[in-house]
Design an enzyme around this catalytic site. Structure first.
Site, PDB file in Angstrom:
ATOM      1  N   GLU A  81       0.852  -1.189   0.000  1.00 51.74           N
ATOM      2  CA  GLU A  81       0.000   0.000   0.000  1.00 51.74           C
ATOM      3  C   GLU A  81       0.886   1.237   0.000  1.00 51.74           C
ATOM      4  OE1 GLU A  81      -1.676  -1.524   3.965  1.00 51.74           O
ATOM      5  OE2 GLU A  81      -1.880   0.620   4.193  1.00 51.74           O
ATOM      6  N   CYS A 113      -3.867  -3.766   3.548  1.00 52.20           N
ATOM      7  CA  CYS A 113      -3.058  -4.778   4.242  1.00 52.20           C
ATOM      8  C   CYS A 113      -3.369  -6.198   3.785  1.00 52.20           C
ATOM      9  CB  CYS A 113      -3.264  -4.678   5.749  1.00 52.20           C
ATOM     10  SG  CYS A 113      -2.671  -3.140   6.443  1.00 52.20           S
ATOM     11  N   HIS A 240      -3.358 -11.283  10.876  1.00 58.56           N
ATOM     12  CA  HIS A 240      -2.974  -9.899  10.598  1.00 58.56           C
ATOM     13  C   HIS A 240      -3.046  -9.135  11.922  1.00 58.56           C
ATOM     14  CE1 HIS A 240      -2.707  -5.990   8.898  1.00 58.56           C
ATOM     15  NE2 HIS A 240      -3.958  -5.671   9.140  1.00 58.56           N
TER      16      HIS A 240
END
Lengths: 406, 79
Positions: A81, A113, A240
């Site tokens: 990103e 992400c 994550h």
């Protein structure tokens, strides 16, 4: 034949600031530190960018390959990103500085992400298709932080670095369970990077979407994997990790939905999730590489004395999520430990708060496209480790980024 | 103050924030006013939805800014 991750390495930068020091410097409420559960945060330097992070993460994996195996890398995907150009990919530079074969597919992918994981799944599907027997794919998730005081409590939670994943038919690190995945995506503006100089985030919306997508992607996983259940199917979990408190909340939510008591959830968290949080707590949110930092942490800090099925959850704002799984074992742990990620974490140079804030103006320009620019690498040369050679960004000439090994 | 939705919200708040007294949980205050951090807020909302047996998408919460607006949203979706 199994497919999955042959090699995994994470580059976590060369500088760090203790998170309590950052809280004190910004005047943030000390009692909220427990929610973040972070000790340090990796900080970028002016000669680092998404290309150097990616190359410095992937180089040890590529160097370990013999010439024939290096030639077999026929897919290179960067997931970021932190793009550098609206047309030219980060991958094009990474391909050059890794010295990969010219007979290689090279491209960049973006979904906040929701990073390398999807790319890894797609690349694994390609390898398993039989279209090119013996081929390997390299997926590198790379990012830089664009946060300062404006980001509030997101500033101490944001990391810096890259995770590199080499995929092949020799899945030493993680044999992916092919066909075992669950997906969930919908449009929402929970966080974004509308310009190359700052991020926006709606904290409540983002946390809600992360948890919502976990429940729903796992529900989708269960429709594809007969008999799968959150309590019994996975020996460990790696998710994550925007910050540890959210992972804990996510785990608690799925445990509750599976009928477990709060006490069971607490015990289960310590056993199945805690090992994945050791490195993220020292780095911060690695954005697109976050789930692989969690996986590396798990494999490097857990005893891993038997084959373990690992459930992995990846989430990218905007939003898109996937729950998937794979199997690791003692050889996986050995391969990851050989990368000495923990040693490199410990070797980062500590920044005082005023040194950190002095770096910010230049760091926040890292992604801004300019025609010409020179980076004063020597000014920051004291941060470079003496025991390994790293790629640094030296200048931009006619919009072309230039790099050197130092 | 006695409907099922507000009762469910109050129960969730008391689980997540044990230091809060039941009478502090009113429609006029926000979860942040009660000392909830970002994780606490999302925990309260997801636990309340579990209790009520409903599931809402994040996009539904755009206008939620206090317990009153949360309760109104949840009531609209509670059978």
């Amino acid at each position: 034949m199994g497919y999955g991750i042959e090699g995994l390495n994470v580059y976590t930068g060369l500088a760090q600031i203790p998170v309590p020091e950052l809280f004190a410097g910004r005047g943030l409420e000390h009692e909220r530190l427990a929610n973040l559960a972070m000790t340090h945060r990796s900080i970028g330097l002016p000669f680092e960018d998404p290309v150097t992070n990616a190359v410095n993460a992937a180089k040890p994996l590529v160097d370990a390959l013999d010439p024939a195996d290096r030639e077999a890398v026929e897919v290179l995907i960067t997931s970021t990103e932190s793009g550098l150009d609206l047309s030219k990919s980060v991958a094009s530079y990474v391909h050059e500085y890794l010295g990969l074969s010219r007979n290689c597919r090279v491209f960049e992918a973006k979904q906040a992400c929701f990073r390398g994981d999807r790319r890894a799944q797609l690349a694994t599907g390609y390898l398993a298709s039989g279209a090119s027997p013996g081929a390997k794919a390299l997926v590198v998730a790379t990012d830089v932080a664009l946060v300062d005081a404006r980001a509030g409590y997101a500033e101490p939670a944001t990391g810096h670095g890259a995770a590199a994943v080499l995929l092949s038919d020799r899945p030493t690190v993680l044999e992916l369970d092919l066909g075992a995945f669950g997906l969930y995506s919908y449009e929402t503006l929970d966080s974004a990077r509308p310009t190359p100089e700052f991020d926006i985030a709606d904290v409540d919306r983002s946390l809600f979407a992360y948890l919502d997508c976990l429940t729903n992607s796992f529900a989708d996983y269960r429709t594809r994997v007969e008999g799968a259940d959150f309590l019994g199917t996975f020996d460990r979990l790696a998710m994550h990790t925007p910050f540890s408190g959210l992972v804990k909340a996510a785990h608690r939510k799925l445990m509750r939905e599976a009928g477990a008591s709060p006490a069971q959830a607490e015990e289960d968290f310590e056993r199945r999730v805690r090992p994945s949080l050791a490195y993220p707590a020292q780095v911060g949110n690695l954005c697109s590489g976050s789930v692989y930092l969690a996986l590396a942490s798990l494999l490097a800090t857990d005893p891993v004395d038997a084959a373990l099925r690992i459930g992995l959850y990846s989430y990218g704002s905007g939003c898109s999520a996937e729950f998937f799984s794979g199997v690791a074992g003692p050889a996986s742990a050995e391969a990851v430990r050989a990368m000495d990620i923990g040693g490199h974490l410990a070797g980062r140079r500590r920044l005082a708060f005023d040194e950190y804030t002095a770096l910010l103006p230049e760091n926040l320009r890292t992604l801004v496209p300019v025609e010409n620019r020179t980076v004063d690498v020597d000014r920051y040369a004291r941060y470079l480790p003496g025991d390994r050679t790293l790629l640094v960004h030296t200048r931009t000439k006619d919009y072309h980024r230039m790099y050197e090994w130092r | 103050m006695s409907d099922a939705v507000l009762t469910a919200i109050r129960s969730s708040v008391l689980v997540v924030l044990p230091e809060i007294e039941p009478e502090q949980v009113t429609e006029e205050v926000s979860l942040t006013d009660l000392g909830a951090n970002s994780i606490d807020r999302v925990d309260v909302v997801t636990m309340t939805m579990d209790t009520l047996g409903i599931s809402l998408s994040v996009t539904e919460f755009t206008d939620v800014h206090d317990i009153g607006s949360l309760a109104r949203l949840l009531r609209r979706h509670t059978p």
